[in-house]
Scaffold this motif. Structure first.
Motif, PDB file in Angstrom:
ATOM      1  N   LYS A 199     -78.054 -51.166 -84.063  1.00  0.00           N
ATOM      2  CA  LYS A 199     -79.517 -51.140 -84.002  1.00  0.00           C
ATOM      3  C   LYS A 199     -79.953 -49.695 -83.822  1.00  0.00           C
ATOM      4  CE  LYS A 199     -81.834 -54.592 -82.354  1.00  0.00           C
ATOM      5  NZ  LYS A 199     -82.471 -55.487 -81.349  1.00  0.00           N
ATOM      6  N   LEU A 200     -80.580 -49.178 -84.873  1.00  0.00           N
ATOM      7  CA  LEU A 200     -81.040 -47.794 -84.861  1.00  0.00           C
ATOM      8  C   LEU A 200     -82.195 -47.651 -83.887  1.00  0.00           C
ATOM      9  CD1 LEU A 200     -81.560 -46.492 -88.496  1.00  0.00           C
ATOM     10  CD2 LEU A 200     -80.094 -45.527 -86.715  1.00  0.00           C
ATOM     11  N   ASP A 201     -82.072 -46.743 -82.977  1.00  0.00           N
ATOM     12  CA  ASP A 201     -83.113 -46.589 -81.970  1.00  0.00           C
ATOM     13  C   ASP A 201     -84.468 -46.272 -82.594  1.00  0.00           C
ATOM     14  OD1 ASP A 201     -83.336 -46.377 -78.902  1.00  0.00           O
ATOM     15  OD2 ASP A 201     -84.592 -44.760 -79.682  1.00  0.00           O
ATOM     16  N   ARG A 202     -85.489 -46.723 -81.909  1.00  0.00           N
ATOM     17  CA  ARG A 202     -86.881 -46.530 -82.318  1.00  0.00           C
ATOM     18  C   ARG A 202     -87.233 -45.064 -82.583  1.00  0.00           C
ATOM     19  NH1 ARG A 202     -89.545 -49.174 -77.987  1.00  0.00           N
ATOM     20  NH2 ARG A 202     -90.364 -47.313 -77.028  1.00  0.00           N
ATOM     21  N   LEU A 203     -86.560 -44.159 -81.894  1.00  0.00           N
ATOM     22  CA  LEU A 203     -86.826 -42.732 -82.086  1.00  0.00           C
ATOM     23  C   LEU A 203     -86.662 -42.297 -83.531  1.00  0.00           C
ATOM     24  CD1 LEU A 203     -85.083 -41.018 -79.035  1.00  0.00           C
ATOM     25  CD2 LEU A 203     -87.526 -41.002 -79.619  1.00  0.00           C
ATOM     26  N   PHE A 204     -85.722 -42.896 -84.229  1.00  0.00           N
ATOM     27  CA  PHE A 204     -85.493 -42.513 -85.627  1.00  0.00           C
ATOM     28  C   PHE A 204     -86.642 -43.000 -86.511  1.00  0.00           C
ATOM     29  CE2 PHE A 204     -81.170 -42.442 -83.922  1.00  0.00           C
ATOM     30  CZ  PHE A 204     -80.766 -41.193 -84.343  1.00  0.00           C
ATOM     31  N   THR A 205     -87.024 -44.233 -86.304  1.00  0.00           N
ATOM     32  CA  THR A 205     -88.100 -44.815 -87.107  1.00  0.00           C
ATOM     33  C   THR A 205     -89.402 -44.057 -86.890  1.00  0.00           C
ATOM     34  OG1 THR A 205     -87.059 -46.954 -86.751  1.00  0.00           O
ATOM     35  CG2 THR A 205     -89.299 -46.984 -87.615  1.00  0.00           C
ATOM     36  N   TYR A 206     -89.605 -43.699 -85.648  1.00  0.00           N
ATOM     37  CA  TYR A 206     -90.802 -43.031 -85.187  1.00  0.00           C
ATOM     38  C   TYR A 206     -91.012 -41.702 -85.894  1.00  0.00           C
ATOM     39  CZ  TYR A 206     -93.636 -40.892 -81.470  1.00  0.00           C
ATOM     40  OH  TYR A 206     -94.605 -40.274 -80.754  1.00  0.00           O
ATOM     41  N   ASP A 207     -89.915 -41.066 -86.264  1.00  0.00           N
ATOM     42  CA  ASP A 207     -89.953 -39.688 -86.734  1.00  0.00           C
ATOM     43  C   ASP A 207     -89.473 -39.550 -88.169  1.00  0.00           C
ATOM     44  OD1 ASP A 207     -90.692 -37.214 -86.081  1.00  0.00           O
ATOM     45  OD2 ASP A 207     -88.891 -36.669 -84.961  1.00  0.00           O
ATOM     46  N   LEU A 208     -89.869 -40.494 -89.019  1.00  0.00           N
ATOM     47  CA  LEU A 208     -89.338 -40.488 -90.379  1.00  0.00           C
ATOM     48  C   LEU A 208     -89.899 -39.382 -91.269  1.00  0.00           C
ATOM     49  CD1 LEU A 208     -88.911 -44.272 -91.119  1.00  0.00           C
ATOM     50  CD2 LEU A 208     -87.129 -42.537 -91.077  1.00  0.00           C
ATOM     51  N   ASP A 209     -90.910 -38.673 -90.764  1.00  0.00           N
ATOM     52  CA  ASP A 209     -91.425 -37.540 -91.524  1.00  0.00           C
ATOM     53  C   ASP A 209     -90.441 -36.380 -91.494  1.00  0.00           C
ATOM     54  OD1 ASP A 209     -93.735 -38.814 -92.160  1.00  0.00           O
ATOM     55  OD2 ASP A 209     -94.812 -38.085 -90.391  1.00  0.00           O
ATOM     56  N   SER A 210     -89.577 -36.411 -90.513  1.00  0.00           N
ATOM     57  CA  SER A 210     -88.647 -35.297 -90.366  1.00  0.00           C
ATOM     58  C   SER A 210     -87.462 -35.468 -91.320  1.00  0.00           C
ATOM     59  CB  SER A 210     -88.180 -35.241 -88.915  1.00  0.00           C
ATOM     60  OG  SER A 210     -86.794 -35.028 -88.850  1.00  0.00           O
ATOM     61  N   PRO A 211     -87.267 -34.469 -92.217  1.00  0.00           N
ATOM     62  CA  PRO A 211     -86.165 -34.565 -93.187  1.00  0.00           C
ATOM     63  C   PRO A 211     -84.809 -34.692 -92.499  1.00  0.00           C
ATOM     64  CG  PRO A 211     -87.628 -32.747 -93.740  1.00  0.00           C
ATOM     65  CD  PRO A 211     -88.056 -33.244 -92.395  1.00  0.00           C
ATOM     66  N   SER A 212     -84.648 -34.078 -91.353  1.00  0.00           N
ATOM     67  CA  SER A 212     -83.346 -34.168 -90.697  1.00  0.00           C
ATOM     68  C   SER A 212     -83.110 -35.575 -90.143  1.00  0.00           C
ATOM     69  CB  SER A 212     -83.209 -33.114 -89.603  1.00  0.00           C
ATOM     70  OG  SER A 212     -84.250 -33.259 -88.669  1.00  0.00           O
TER      71      SER A 212
END
Ligand code: C2E
Ligand code: CA
Ligand code: CA
Ligand code: CA
Length: 276
Positions: A199-212
């Motif tokens: 389960k990918l943490d919410r932090l990743f989804t939250y910041d999908l504008d970031s290319p990294s």
């Protein structure tokens, strides 16, 4: 607090702040909350966008405190972990979630339920028995139960946890790694832990504008494929999230966009709406 008189509060020190006093109160009140039936569970759907169908539910615990109202699990779970109360509390949650899942199944919704587990449960030597008891008591098939663990719990005694997880999986129970990407040495652990889902943490989804962040998700998804693991993205709130995630190869999602955690009595209505 004032009306209760001096004696009852002699354990509180003058210099204690609001948060410490509240914590002590919650700690004391937890002991009775279970027998007073103050806990309930909300279920949040996980959605498969590829097949446009329900993937399963996660059981999220709630405490309706008689004076303070709804207390967040972020607040009471750590207290329950400290005091050991997490053990009876999780046993209750397991049984309740299994019972609910059985009800859905009987009604034709063959979906799994996942329950969050704290490290403390793995340190008891009874976890496997308790899980088995819950399943047997309500007559639920093991493959419909999933257990969510976190990376941080595994740093204690990895060999022992691996042994217990293996045993659970041999019973047919699924295991998922919660909040993936936020703990320690995640990638090294994947090789050793017998799990089914990330389960990918919410932090990743939250910041999908970031290319990294996008590059990281993409790499995780590719890796998960090789390891035969499913990936679920948490915290999906907006349509753009879905577009990004599906581009990156992630198709199972959980978040407010699809459904907030819901009380058991509205789940059936929600499912029927989604399916019509
Ligand atoms: P978690 O396991 O990572 O659960 C996901 C949390 O994110 C839940 O918070 C859920 O309501 C919230 N969430 C879901 N979708 C969205 C979204 O789209 N946006 C945002 N901003 N948030 C979303 P909740 O229910 O407050 O639970 C917090 C944490 O408490 C859980 O995090 C879990 O670690 C813990 N917890 C809850 N129930 C239990 C339990 O029965 N046992 C244990 N050990 N921990 C529990
Ligand atoms: Ca979880
Ligand atoms: Ca999570
Ligand atoms: Ca979390």
């Amino acid at each position: 607090a004032k009306s209760l008189g001096k004696n009852q509060y002699c354990v509180y020190k003058e210099e204690m702040g609001f948060h410490e006093v509240r914590k002590l109160e919650l700690e004391k009140d937890l002991q009775r909350a279970l027998e007073d039936q103050q806990f309930f569970i909300e279920y949040q759907p996980k959605w498969n966008v590829k097949t446009n169908s329900l993937w399963g539910f996660e059981a999220l615990l709630r405490w309706k405190h008689p004076r303070m109202g709804i207390v967040s699990p972020n607040e009471f779970i750590p207290i329950a972990e400290e005091t050991g109360f997490i053990i009876p509390l999780t046993r209750w949650t397991l049984e309740e979630a299994c019972r609910q899942c059985k009800v859905w199944n009987t009604a034709g919704i063959a979906q799994s339920v996942s329950v969050n587990l704290s490290t403390r449960l793995f340190q008891t030597d009874h976890l496997i028995d308790w899980v088995q008891d819950a399943l047997e008591k309500v007559g639920l098939e093991p493959c419909l139960l999933e257990l969510e663990i976190t990376e941080s719990m595994v740093i204690y005694d990895i060999q022992d946890i691996v042994r217990q997880l293996q045993c659970l999986r041999e019973m047919g129970i699924k295991v998922s790694m919660d909040d993936f990407g936020t703990g320690y040495s995640s990638i090294g652990l994947l090789d050793r832990l017998p799990i089914d889902t990330l389960k990918l943490d919410r932090l990743f989804t939250y910041d999908l504008d970031s290319p990294s962040k996008r590059a990281i998700i993409h790499a995780i998804v590719l890796m998960a494929e090789q390891l035969h693991l499913d990936v679920i993205a948490e915290g999906v709130e907006h349509e753009e999230h879905i577009a990004f995630l599906t581009q990156l190869g992630c198709f199972v999602m959980q978040g407010y966009y699809y459904g907030k955690p819901m009380k058991q009595d509205i789940i059936m209505t929600w499912v029927n709406q989604k399916q019509s």
